[in-house]
Design an enzyme around this catalytic site. Sequence first.
Site, PDB file in Angstrom:
ATOM      1  CB  SER A 257      -0.871   0.019   1.247  1.00  0.00           C
ATOM      2  OG  SER A 257      -0.024   0.153   2.376  1.00  0.00           O
ATOM      3  CE  LYS A 258      -2.480   6.445  -2.589  1.00  0.00           C
ATOM      4  NZ  LYS A 258      -2.984   6.997  -3.781  1.00  0.00           N
ATOM      5  NE  ARG A 259      -2.752   3.424   4.707  1.00  0.00           N
ATOM      6  CZ  ARG A 259      -2.834   2.262   5.339  1.00  0.00           C
ATOM      7  NH1 ARG A 259      -2.256   2.107   6.503  1.00  0.00           N
ATOM      8  NH2 ARG A 259      -3.500   1.262   4.814  1.00  0.00           N
TER       9      ARG A 259
END
Length: 515
Positions: A257-259
Site C-alpha cells: 500500500s502507498k502508506r
Amino acid sequence: MIETPKPVRTRIAPSPTGEPHIGNMYVALLNWALARQTGGQFLVRIEDTDRTRFVDGAERMFLDALAWLGLDHDEGPDVGGPVGPYRQSERLAIYEGEVARLLSTGHAYRCFCTAERLAEVRKQRQKAGGETGYDRLCRGLAPEDVQKKLAAGEKATVRLAVPLEGETRFEDGVRGPITVRNETIDDQVLLKSDGYPTYHLASVVDDHAMRITHVVRAEEWIISTPKHILLYGALGWNPPQFFHLPLIRNPDRSKLSKRKNPTNVLWYREQGYLAEAVTNFLGMLGHSMPDGREVFSRDEFLAQFSLARVGTTGPVFDMEKFEWLNGEWIRRLPLEKVAARLKAEGFVPKAMLEKFAGPGAPGFLAIVRLMQERLKKLSEFADATAFFAERLPYDPAELVPAKKDKPTRTPAETLSALERLRSALAAAPASAAGEADGPAWEAKALEELVRVLAEELGWKPADLFMSLRVAVTCRKVSTPLFETMEILGREESLVRLDEAIENFGALRLNNEVTE
Ligand code: GLU
C-alpha cells in the site's frame, strides 16, 4: 501444470482510477513476457465502467508507464487493433447484446431492489450469521410483473442467476484445481441501472471477444473467477486459462500500500530509477531465475520466464533491494547511456548543462564517470555534483582537518598549509604538454604533488586532502578529489583556494578579536 499453447493472447486491463500502480506493472510484465515468449499478442484494455472512480489522465499515465518500461503492446486504445474498441465505455452495445441473450435464456434476471432494501437485507442476513449476499427476491418475479415495473419506469439492474445447487470448478495455473459450492456464490449484478456493465460481465465478454487465451491477474480476483466461469458457461463459451498471481506485500506482509511504500510506478521514474532496474525488480518478485541470478535484463528474463516458476506466496517489496538493484543497473549501463539518461530525464541542473555539457565540452562525461560508481538513483546526481558548476557556501571552519569532528590541526597551521598548497599548485601547468617545470594538471600528478607537500609540512596526507577538498569542492564529502580538480581545471581550482584562504583568514581574525 496447465499446458501453454502457442501463441497466446494476454492482456492487462487497468481501471483508470488513479496513478499506475507498481503491482499492475508486475502483472503487465508477466503478461507481456508470456505473449512475447510464445510469439503471441499482448493487449491493453481500459476497464472504465466504474464512472464514479474514473480519473481523467489515468489511462495516459498507465500507457506512459508501460512504454517507459518497454512493455510494448500489440493492441490497445492508442494503437487500435482488430477486436477493438479497447475501452469498455465504448463497448456498451456489445454488453447489452450479451445481457439480452442471458435474459432470454434465463441465465440472468432483472432486479428492482433499491439500494436501501439491499442494505437492509445485508444487515438482516449478517445478524442471522448467514451469507450477506442478495436474497434473490426478484429472481422469482413473474415476467408480466417485470414488464409492468419496466413500463412504470422502475430502475433495474440485471443479475446472474447462479445455479442453486452443484459446484463450480476451474484449474488455476498457479494454485491448481479450485472448487466452489454454487450456494456460496452471490447472484452477481452484471448490468448496473446506469446501463454500464459491472467488471464481471465486461471482463468475461471482452476476454472472449478479444480471444484472450490466458488471463494472468492478481490473486484478489480469484474469488470472482467462479462467477466468471459460470458466465462463460451461460454464454456458451469456453473460458480461458486462469493464473492468479500472489499479491505483493509490504515487509510486514500486509498488502502493498502507498502508506508503506510508494506504489506509483512513475514516482520511481521521478526518483531516478532506471526502467531496466524496475523491470528487473518486478521480474524478481514472485519469480525466480533458474540459476538464482538477481541482476538480469528484460531479454534475459524473457528467455527464462516460466509461469511454472511463479510461487504462491506473496513476494515482499524490499525497497532496499530495489535501490541496490538500481545502483547495479547504473553501473551496468555504458557511461554515455547514463549521461544521456541523466540529461533526458531532467536530472542535470541548468548550471551544469551550461558549463559542462555544451557541444565539445567533455567535462560532463568525466563528471558522470566519477558519479557512476556512487549513484543509487539518478536523482542523487544534481546535489552530489552541484559544486562543479558553482561555488557553494560552506563554513570556513570546515577547512581545519578534523577526525570525528575533533580538529587535528590548528587554524594557524591550516592557513599556512592552504597558502603552501596554493603556491605549489599554482606552479603546476594547466595541461599535460609538459612545457613548464611542475607536474601537469591531471589527477595523478596533482595527488603526487600534494602528497609531497604533506610530507614537507609534516601533515598526514589525509588531513591535507581534507582541507583541500573543502576548499575546492565546498564539501567534506565529494567525488574523488584529484579527478575533480582535473575536471574543474587549474584556474577555477586556484580561485577556490584563494577564496578559501581569504575567508579563512577573515574567520581567524574575527576569532582572535573576540577571543
Ligand atoms: N480492471 C481490473 C483491475 O483493475 C482487471 C482485473 C482482471 O485482470 O481481470 O485490476
